[in-house]
Design an enzyme around this catalytic site. Structure first.
Site, PDB file in Angstrom:
ATOM      1  NE  ARG A  11      -3.112  -0.202   3.168  1.00 26.49           N
ATOM      2  CZ  ARG A  11      -3.389  -0.019   4.465  1.00 26.49           C
ATOM      3  NH1 ARG A  11      -3.053  -0.950   5.344  1.00 26.49           N
ATOM      4  NH2 ARG A  11      -3.976   1.069   4.883  1.00 26.49           N
ATOM      5  CB  SER A  13      -0.321   4.265   4.204  1.00 21.74           C
ATOM      6  OG  SER A  13       0.191   3.057   4.739  1.00 21.74           O
ATOM      7  CE  LYS A  83      -3.249  -2.748  13.402  1.00 26.74           C
ATOM      8  NZ  LYS A  83      -4.264  -2.178  12.518  1.00 26.74           N
ATOM      9  CG  ASP A  84      -4.464  -4.255   8.452  1.00 27.18           C
ATOM     10  OD1 ASP A  84      -5.223  -4.058   9.420  1.00 27.18           O
ATOM     11  OD2 ASP A  84      -3.682  -3.394   8.014  1.00 27.18           O
ATOM     12  CB  SER A 129     -10.520  -0.309  16.170  1.00 26.90           C
ATOM     13  OG  SER A 129     -10.503  -1.486  16.948  1.00 26.90           O
ATOM     14  CG  LEU A 130     -16.438  -2.508  15.102  1.00 25.94           C
ATOM     15  CD1 LEU A 130     -17.281  -3.627  14.524  1.00 25.94           C
ATOM     16  CD2 LEU A 130     -17.288  -1.284  15.394  1.00 25.94           C
ATOM     17  NE  ARG A 131      -8.172  -4.485  18.765  1.00 29.39           N
ATOM     18  CZ  ARG A 131      -7.389  -3.523  19.245  1.00 29.39           C
ATOM     19  NH1 ARG A 131      -7.214  -3.390  20.555  1.00 29.39           N
ATOM     20  NH2 ARG A 131      -6.767  -2.685  18.434  1.00 29.39           N
ATOM     21  NE  ARG A 132      -6.748   0.507  18.359  1.00 30.91           N
ATOM     22  CZ  ARG A 132      -6.046   0.800  17.272  1.00 30.91           C
ATOM     23  NH1 ARG A 132      -6.580   1.559  16.319  1.00 30.91           N
ATOM     24  NH2 ARG A 132      -4.820   0.334  17.123  1.00 30.91           N
ATOM     25  NE  ARG A 149     -11.241   3.480   7.496  1.00 30.63           N
ATOM     26  CZ  ARG A 149     -11.678   3.210   6.271  1.00 30.63           C
ATOM     27  NH1 ARG A 149     -12.964   3.303   6.008  1.00 30.63           N
ATOM     28  NH2 ARG A 149     -10.850   2.828   5.311  1.00 30.63           N
ATOM     29  CG  ASN A 151      -2.287   8.350   6.003  1.00 33.13           C
ATOM     30  OD1 ASN A 151      -2.343   9.274   6.812  1.00 33.13           O
ATOM     31  ND2 ASN A 151      -2.076   8.551   4.721  1.00 33.13           N
ATOM     32  CB  VAL A 152      -0.235   7.057  11.144  1.00 34.86           C
ATOM     33  CG1 VAL A 152       0.291   7.768  12.388  1.00 34.86           C
ATOM     34  CG2 VAL A 152      -0.388   5.562  11.410  1.00 34.86           C
ATOM     35  CB  THR A 154      -5.161  11.094   7.534  1.00 34.28           C
ATOM     36  OG1 THR A 154      -4.529  11.148   6.254  1.00 34.28           O
ATOM     37  CG2 THR A 154      -6.569  11.647   7.415  1.00 34.28           C
ATOM     38  NE  ARG A 155      -6.556   5.896  11.222  1.00 29.88           N
ATOM     39  CZ  ARG A 155      -6.982   4.684  11.510  1.00 29.88           C
ATOM     40  NH1 ARG A 155      -7.087   4.310  12.767  1.00 29.88           N
ATOM     41  NH2 ARG A 155      -7.297   3.828  10.560  1.00 29.88           N
ATOM     42  CB  CYS A 242     -11.442  -7.561  10.078  1.00 34.67           C
ATOM     43  SG  CYS A 242     -10.045  -8.573   9.597  1.00 34.67           S
TER      44      CYS A 242
END
Length: 305
Positions: A11, A13, A83-84, A129-132, A149, A151-152, A154-155, A242
């Protein structure tokens, strides 16, 4: 026959490119004289940023275009955050190498607050993330959780622009990009569980491409493969998706593997936990055992249809 040049699908990113460059450097060091080049490409998971990842197909969207490039002969391997990678690979592909795992904790990132407990009531926290989300709701049901959402970079930019009071990212990603100073505190096991395989880099290749598989096998870290193998087996036994809140953390002891698992509800903050230990040569069996314990507690109701 050994390929003249190994082409790595990745990718675009910054984090994905770092991981691909890291693998390229390892390959060149391990196999002197081997030429390695990157084939950057965009995936649907990168392009659709206005919807939660779970609603458009999950993290497997980050793999599809890279796998097509390998099938069409435009690339020989792909580099992923483990994890992806779905618990069940597409037919015809293998993971010949998993690199040593970095810090698997999540990172609490904020410009004004030191940690999760110091956030004021009603603070806005960004994560898709639903887990988070499930673990945040369990610890702080008063918080307002907002999708985040991109990349790092952007967040972090959205946080710095004032859209959030805090965001949650992966420690490993920030550290790999030289942004460890942005980590205000770590959300870490055993109290907070990462995604299965979090902080491990995986290399994917075509199953029958024996020359490439042989070159990549030299990079495999046996201990990491054991621990993430247990986590991924647990995830697969729970459905392998996921798009549900599943956390896992496995540690290699002197004689045993120790696995903790979690299934949560991102809407209510309800969490189910289970743990078990087992022989180091049976990580998949251990994963299935912890999954069975979670299902016995009613995890199926939280995992959806």
């Amino acid at each position: 026959m050994k390929p003249a040049t190994l082409r790595i699908a990745t990718r675009k990113s910054a984090l994905a490119l770092w991981q691909a460059e890291h693998v390229a450097a390892l390959l060149r060091a391990t196999h002197p004289g081997l030429a390695v080049e990157l084939v950057p490409m965009s995936t649907r998971g990168d392009e659709v940023l206005d919807q939660p990842l779970a609603s458009i197909g999950g993290k497997g969207l980050f793999l599809k275009e890279l796998e097509v490039a390998m099938l069409e002969g435009r690339a020989d391997l792909a580099v992923h955050s483990l994890k992806d990678v779905p618990a069940q690979l597409e037919p015809g592909f293998a993971l010949p190498a998993i690199l040593p795992r970095a810090d698997a904790a999540d990172a609490f990132v904020s410009n004004h607050h030191a940690d999760l407990s110091s956030l004021p009531p009603g603070a806005r926290v960004g994560t898709s993330s639903l887990r988070r989300q499930a673990q945040l709701r369990a610890l702080r049901p008063d918080l307002v959780l907002l999708d985040l959402r991109g990349n790092v970079g952007t967040r972090l930019g959205k946080l710095d622009a004032g859209g959030y009071d805090a965001i949650v990212l992966a420690c490993a990603g920030l550290e790999r990009l030289g942004l460890a100073s942005r980590i205000r505190s770590r959300l870490a096991p055993p109290d907070w569980l990462p995604a299965p395989g979090q902080a491990a880099v995986a290399i994917e290749a075509r199953e029958g491409d024996h020359a490439v598989l042989a070159l990549l096998a030299a990079l495999d870290d046996a201990d990491t493969r054991l621990t993430v193998g247990a986590e991924r087996a647990m995830n697969q036994a729970l459905g392998g998706s996921c798009t549900v809140p599943v956390g896992a953390w496995c540690v290699l002891g002197e004689h045993e593997l120790h696995l903790r698992g979690m299934v949560g509800d991102s809407a209510s903050g309800r969490l189910l936990h289970a743990k078990a230990s087992g022989p180091t040569d049976q990580p998949e069996s251990l994963g299935r055992q912890v999954a069975a314990a979670l299902l016995a507690q009613g995890a199926a109701a939280l995992l959806g249809p």
